[in-house]
Design a protein around this motif. Structure first.
Motif, PDB file in Angstrom:
ATOM      1  N   VAL A 114       9.245 -28.060   4.874  1.00  0.00           N
ATOM      2  CA  VAL A 114       9.138 -26.767   5.552  1.00  0.00           C
ATOM      3  C   VAL A 114       8.376 -26.971   6.854  1.00  0.00           C
ATOM      4  CG1 VAL A 114       9.207 -25.401   3.431  1.00  0.00           C
ATOM      5  CG2 VAL A 114       7.007 -26.177   4.336  1.00  0.00           C
ATOM      6  N   ASP A 115       8.619 -26.083   7.809  1.00  0.00           N
ATOM      7  CA  ASP A 115       7.933 -26.153   9.097  1.00  0.00           C
ATOM      8  C   ASP A 115       6.736 -25.212   9.049  1.00  0.00           C
ATOM      9  OD1 ASP A 115       7.086 -26.251  11.713  1.00  0.00           O
ATOM     10  OD2 ASP A 115       9.090 -26.163  12.577  1.00  0.00           O
TER      11      ASP A 115
ATOM     12  N   VAL B 278      -4.220 -29.370  -0.154  1.00  0.00           N
ATOM     13  CA  VAL B 278      -3.027 -29.119   0.654  1.00  0.00           C
ATOM     14  C   VAL B 278      -3.424 -29.187   2.118  1.00  0.00           C
ATOM     15  CG1 VAL B 278      -1.248 -27.454   1.288  1.00  0.00           C
ATOM     16  CG2 VAL B 278      -1.929 -27.700  -1.105  1.00  0.00           C
ATOM     17  N   GLN B 279      -2.713 -30.005   2.875  1.00  0.00           N
ATOM     18  CA  GLN B 279      -2.944 -30.129   4.306  1.00  0.00           C
ATOM     19  C   GLN B 279      -1.595 -29.947   4.990  1.00  0.00           C
ATOM     20  OE1 GLN B 279      -6.016 -31.183   5.721  1.00  0.00           O
ATOM     21  NE2 GLN B 279      -5.334 -31.276   7.855  1.00  0.00           N
ATOM     22  N   GLY B 280      -1.406 -28.768   5.598  1.00  0.00           N
ATOM     23  CA  GLY B 280      -0.116 -28.472   6.207  1.00  0.00           C
ATOM     24  C   GLY B 280       0.974 -28.448   5.153  1.00  0.00           C
ATOM     25  N   ALA B 281       1.999 -29.307   5.353  1.00  0.00           N
ATOM     26  CA  ALA B 281       3.088 -29.392   4.386  1.00  0.00           C
ATOM     27  C   ALA B 281       2.860 -30.494   3.374  1.00  0.00           C
ATOM     28  CB  ALA B 281       4.409 -29.634   5.117  1.00  0.00           C
ATOM     29  N   MET B 282       1.665 -31.111   3.390  1.00  0.00           N
ATOM     30  CA  MET B 282       1.387 -32.256   2.535  1.00  0.00           C
ATOM     31  C   MET B 282       0.494 -31.872   1.356  1.00  0.00           C
ATOM     32  SD  MET B 282       2.989 -34.406   4.479  1.00  0.00           S
ATOM     33  CE  MET B 282       2.569 -35.958   3.713  1.00  0.00           C
ATOM     34  N   LEU B 283       0.777 -32.498   0.196  1.00  0.00           N
ATOM     35  CA  LEU B 283      -0.071 -32.373  -0.981  1.00  0.00           C
ATOM     36  C   LEU B 283      -0.740 -33.720  -1.200  1.00  0.00           C
ATOM     37  CD1 LEU B 283      -1.046 -30.807  -3.500  1.00  0.00           C
ATOM     38  CD2 LEU B 283       0.982 -31.700  -4.696  1.00  0.00           C
ATOM     39  N   TRP B 284      -2.098 -33.739  -1.182  1.00  0.00           N
ATOM     40  CA  TRP B 284      -2.851 -34.981  -1.242  1.00  0.00           C
ATOM     41  C   TRP B 284      -3.599 -35.108  -2.561  1.00  0.00           C
ATOM     42  CZ3 TRP B 284      -2.416 -38.556   2.600  1.00  0.00           C
ATOM     43  CH2 TRP B 284      -1.863 -38.123   3.802  1.00  0.00           C
ATOM     44  N   PHE B 285      -3.608 -36.339  -3.086  1.00  0.00           N
ATOM     45  CA  PHE B 285      -4.379 -36.657  -4.286  1.00  0.00           C
ATOM     46  C   PHE B 285      -5.447 -37.675  -3.893  1.00  0.00           C
ATOM     47  CE2 PHE B 285      -0.187 -35.382  -5.585  1.00  0.00           C
ATOM     48  CZ  PHE B 285      -0.401 -34.562  -6.679  1.00  0.00           C
ATOM     49  N   LEU B 286      -6.718 -37.271  -3.986  1.00  0.00           N
ATOM     50  CA  LEU B 286      -7.850 -38.114  -3.566  1.00  0.00           C
ATOM     51  C   LEU B 286      -8.802 -38.323  -4.760  1.00  0.00           C
ATOM     52  CD1 LEU B 286      -8.585 -36.107  -0.309  1.00  0.00           C
ATOM     53  CD2 LEU B 286      -7.552 -38.368  -0.384  1.00  0.00           C
ATOM     54  N   SER B 287      -8.588 -39.252  -5.610  1.00  0.00           N
ATOM     55  CA  SER B 287      -7.483 -40.201  -5.676  1.00  0.00           C
ATOM     56  C   SER B 287      -6.548 -39.801  -6.821  1.00  0.00           C
ATOM     57  CB  SER B 287      -8.029 -41.601  -5.946  1.00  0.00           C
ATOM     58  OG  SER B 287      -8.899 -42.031  -4.912  1.00  0.00           O
ATOM     59  N   ALA B 288      -5.398 -40.468  -6.909  1.00  0.00           N
ATOM     60  CA  ALA B 288      -4.416 -40.118  -7.930  1.00  0.00           C
ATOM     61  C   ALA B 288      -4.805 -40.665  -9.296  1.00  0.00           C
ATOM     62  CB  ALA B 288      -3.050 -40.656  -7.511  1.00  0.00           C
ATOM     63  N   GLU B 289      -4.439 -39.919 -10.331  1.00  0.00           N
ATOM     64  CA  GLU B 289      -4.655 -40.326 -11.713  1.00  0.00           C
ATOM     65  C   GLU B 289      -3.308 -40.387 -12.433  1.00  0.00           C
ATOM     66  OE1 GLU B 289      -7.237 -37.372 -13.265  1.00  0.00           O
ATOM     67  OE2 GLU B 289      -8.988 -37.996 -12.059  1.00  0.00           O
ATOM     68  N   LYS B 290      -3.269 -41.131 -13.534  1.00  0.00           N
ATOM     69  CA  LYS B 290      -2.028 -41.228 -14.289  1.00  0.00           C
ATOM     70  C   LYS B 290      -1.526 -39.856 -14.723  1.00  0.00           C
ATOM     71  CE  LYS B 290      -2.028 -45.853 -16.363  1.00  0.00           C
ATOM     72  NZ  LYS B 290      -1.990 -46.592 -17.641  1.00  0.00           N
ATOM     73  N   GLY B 291      -2.483 -38.982 -15.044  1.00  0.00           N
ATOM     74  CA  GLY B 291      -2.112 -37.640 -15.490  1.00  0.00           C
ATOM     75  C   GLY B 291      -1.474 -36.792 -14.415  1.00  0.00           C
ATOM     76  N   ASP B 292      -1.496 -37.251 -13.169  1.00  0.00           N
ATOM     77  CA  ASP B 292      -0.863 -36.500 -12.074  1.00  0.00           C
ATOM     78  C   ASP B 292       0.648 -36.690 -12.062  1.00  0.00           C
ATOM     79  OD1 ASP B 292      -3.277 -35.500 -11.024  1.00  0.00           O
ATOM     80  OD2 ASP B 292      -3.639 -37.376  -9.937  1.00  0.00           O
ATOM     81  N   SER B 293       1.146 -37.604 -12.843  1.00  0.00           N
ATOM     82  CA  SER B 293       2.589 -37.855 -12.871  1.00  0.00           C
ATOM     83  C   SER B 293       3.326 -36.607 -13.327  1.00  0.00           C
ATOM     84  CB  SER B 293       2.915 -39.029 -13.803  1.00  0.00           C
ATOM     85  OG  SER B 293       2.287 -40.214 -13.358  1.00  0.00           O
TER      86      SER B 293
ATOM     87  N   ARG C 175       7.215 -24.355  -2.087  1.00  0.00           N
ATOM     88  CA  ARG C 175       7.933 -23.225  -1.499  1.00  0.00           C
ATOM     89  C   ARG C 175       7.021 -22.522  -0.504  1.00  0.00           C
ATOM     90  NH1 ARG C 175      10.094 -20.142  -6.160  1.00  0.00           N
ATOM     91  NH2 ARG C 175       9.823 -22.055  -7.376  1.00  0.00           N
ATOM     92  N   GLU C 176       7.618 -21.707   0.361  1.00  0.00           N
ATOM     93  CA  GLU C 176       6.842 -21.030   1.395  1.00  0.00           C
ATOM     94  C   GLU C 176       5.986 -19.915   0.810  1.00  0.00           C
ATOM     95  OE1 GLU C 176       9.484 -19.735   4.424  1.00  0.00           O
ATOM     96  OE2 GLU C 176      10.188 -21.747   4.944  1.00  0.00           O
ATOM     97  N   SER C 177       6.500 -19.239  -0.197  1.00  0.00           N
ATOM     98  CA  SER C 177       5.760 -18.166  -0.872  1.00  0.00           C
ATOM     99  C   SER C 177       6.275 -18.065  -2.300  1.00  0.00           C
ATOM    100  CB  SER C 177       5.955 -16.825  -0.136  1.00  0.00           C
ATOM    101  OG  SER C 177       7.303 -16.394  -0.232  1.00  0.00           O
ATOM    102  N   LEU C 178       5.592 -17.252  -3.103  1.00  0.00           N
ATOM    103  CA  LEU C 178       6.014 -17.100  -4.490  1.00  0.00           C
ATOM    104  C   LEU C 178       7.411 -16.515  -4.596  1.00  0.00           C
ATOM    105  CD1 LEU C 178       2.703 -15.803  -6.120  1.00  0.00           C
ATOM    106  CD2 LEU C 178       3.731 -18.095  -6.327  1.00  0.00           C
TER     107      LEU C 178
ATOM    108  N   LEU D 118       2.500 -21.198   7.811  1.00  0.00           N
ATOM    109  CA  LEU D 118       2.591 -21.051   6.363  1.00  0.00           C
ATOM    110  C   LEU D 118       1.486 -21.805   5.639  1.00  0.00           C
ATOM    111  CD1 LEU D 118       6.425 -21.674   5.941  1.00  0.00           C
ATOM    112  CD2 LEU D 118       5.280 -19.464   5.946  1.00  0.00           C
ATOM    113  N   THR D 119       1.197 -21.360   4.439  1.00  0.00           N
ATOM    114  CA  THR D 119       0.396 -22.113   3.485  1.00  0.00           C
ATOM    115  C   THR D 119       1.307 -22.434   2.314  1.00  0.00           C
ATOM    116  OG1 THR D 119      -1.651 -21.004   4.131  1.00  0.00           O
ATOM    117  CG2 THR D 119      -1.624 -22.127   2.000  1.00  0.00           C
ATOM    118  N   VAL D 120       1.673 -23.694   2.181  1.00  0.00           N
ATOM    119  CA  VAL D 120       2.657 -24.093   1.184  1.00  0.00           C
ATOM    120  C   VAL D 120       2.089 -23.920  -0.224  1.00  0.00           C
ATOM    121  CG1 VAL D 120       4.026 -26.020   0.304  1.00  0.00           C
ATOM    122  CG2 VAL D 120       3.744 -25.704   2.765  1.00  0.00           C
TER     123      VAL D 120
END
Length: 342
Positions: free
Chosen positions: A47-48, A74-89, A95-98, A54-56
């Motif tokens: 999404v742009d 959430v940063q812009g259109a990106m979802l960040w995991f700091l740091s990732a865990e196995k359970g994040d799989s 989406r732009e909104s609900l 927007l807040t994704v």
């Protein structure tokens, strides 16, 4: 479409322009991203956000994701995991909104392996050169990139330039980025599988016919102009080659009576592909004489052309030539007849 630069210095881009890995989920092909436990992982929503302010909204396995924690952001259109865990799989959607439809679906798989599975795939031609370039622009949005190192099949390599690539260069290349975010140090890794193929190299087109530059024809008569170019032995180049004509350095679109009378054909001789470009002129008008008719062949590797010049055959000159050519023959016939009679 393959570019010409791919045969001069191929770039392995650890970016979305590469061929991504997909997995089957509920009957649909879904992009997959592989991460390493304890390192940074990220997903991107198509999404742009800047244009639409927007807040994704992200969801995991159809449950809205809590992104208020210090570890998941959430940063812009990106979802960040700091740091990732196995359970994040799991399966992630955004989406732009609900009320909006799903914009992207991505499957994240986090493992404890030091080098993640390849999320991207690249194919290069044997014998070419390649420079490894690491994806870091997205990370630079939230963190400071300190250092980048490369691994092949999870073993360190010294050079990021591969020269005269051979089958042994195929394998899993992992880019490991050392970064700093809010005073803490992290690592981020992404792998690309490199495949080496040994197809015949793409070639620049070469006009093989006609050899002559000048074509003599009668004014106000039809004429067919034909150019033939060799394309090489790789079938792929056939779909990437275009042929067209210009008249007096102007595109043939400026001559409607000519544009509709052009066509091309492909043939194979001894494994070599040839393209024939044909221009049919219903009536050769005076304006078509003494100007260049250029047939041109273009592909990602290069271009080739041939200039053809139409020159009129004058009736009187033609008759004079016939008389001059016929005179010796008539003389011989007369001598033979005279000898027989005598």
């Amino acid at each position: 479409m393959r570019s010409a630069t791919g045969f001069v210095g191929f770039l392995l881009l650890i970016a979305s322009s590469s061929c991504n890995e997909f997995v089957m989920h509920e009957g649909q092909m879904v992009e997959s991203v592989y991460g390493t436990e304890g390192q940074v992982s990220w997903l991107e929503c198509e999404v742009d956000v800047e244009e639409n302010n927007l807040t994704v909204i992200w969801a995991r396995d159809n449950q809205t994701l809590d992104t208020s924690t210090s570890r998941i952001r959430v940063q812009g259109a990106m979802l960040w995991f700091l740091s990732a865990e196995k359970g994040d799989s799991g399966m992630y959607t955004c989406r732009e909104s609900l009320q909006s439809p799903v914009a992207s679906q991505v499957f994240l798989s986090v493992s404890s392996k030091p080098c993640p599975q390849p999320s991207l795939f690249e194919t290069v031609q044997q014998g070419t050169n390649m420079t490894l370039l690491c994806r870091q622009d997205e990370i630079s949005q939230i963190a400071l990139v300190n250092h980048i190192r490369w691994l092949k099949d999870c073993k360190p390599i010294d050079s990021i330039t591969l020269v005269n690539i051979m089958p042994g260069d195929a394998g899993n290349y992992t880019c490991v980025i050392s970064l700093t975010y809010e005073g803490r140090s992290y690592l981020a890794s992404q792998s690309t599988w490199l495949e080496v193929k040994n197809d015949p190299p793409l070639q620049t087109p070469k006009v093989t016919y006609p050899k002559e530059d000048t074509i003599y024809i009668f004014p106000d008569q039809p004429a067919n102009l034909t150019c033939i170019a060799s394309l090489g032995y790789d079938e792929e180049i056939v779909t990437e080659t275009i042929s067209y004509w210009t008249v007096n350095n102007s595109f043939i679109d400026n001559y409607p009576e000519l544009k509709k009378n052009t066509h091309s054909t492909i043939e194979i001789r001894d494994g070599m592909y040839y393209s024939a470009s044909i221009l049919s002129i219903t009536v050769v008008q005076q304006e078509f004489f003494h100007v260049p008719f250029r047939c041109k062949f273009d592909n990602p590797v290069g271009t080739a052309h041939k200039d053809l010049w139409l020159k009129p055959i004058r009736t009187r000159v033609f008759q004079s030539c016939l008389i001059i050519l016929a005179a010796p023959i008539l003389a011989i016939i007369a001598v033979v007849c005279f000898s027989r009679c005598c």
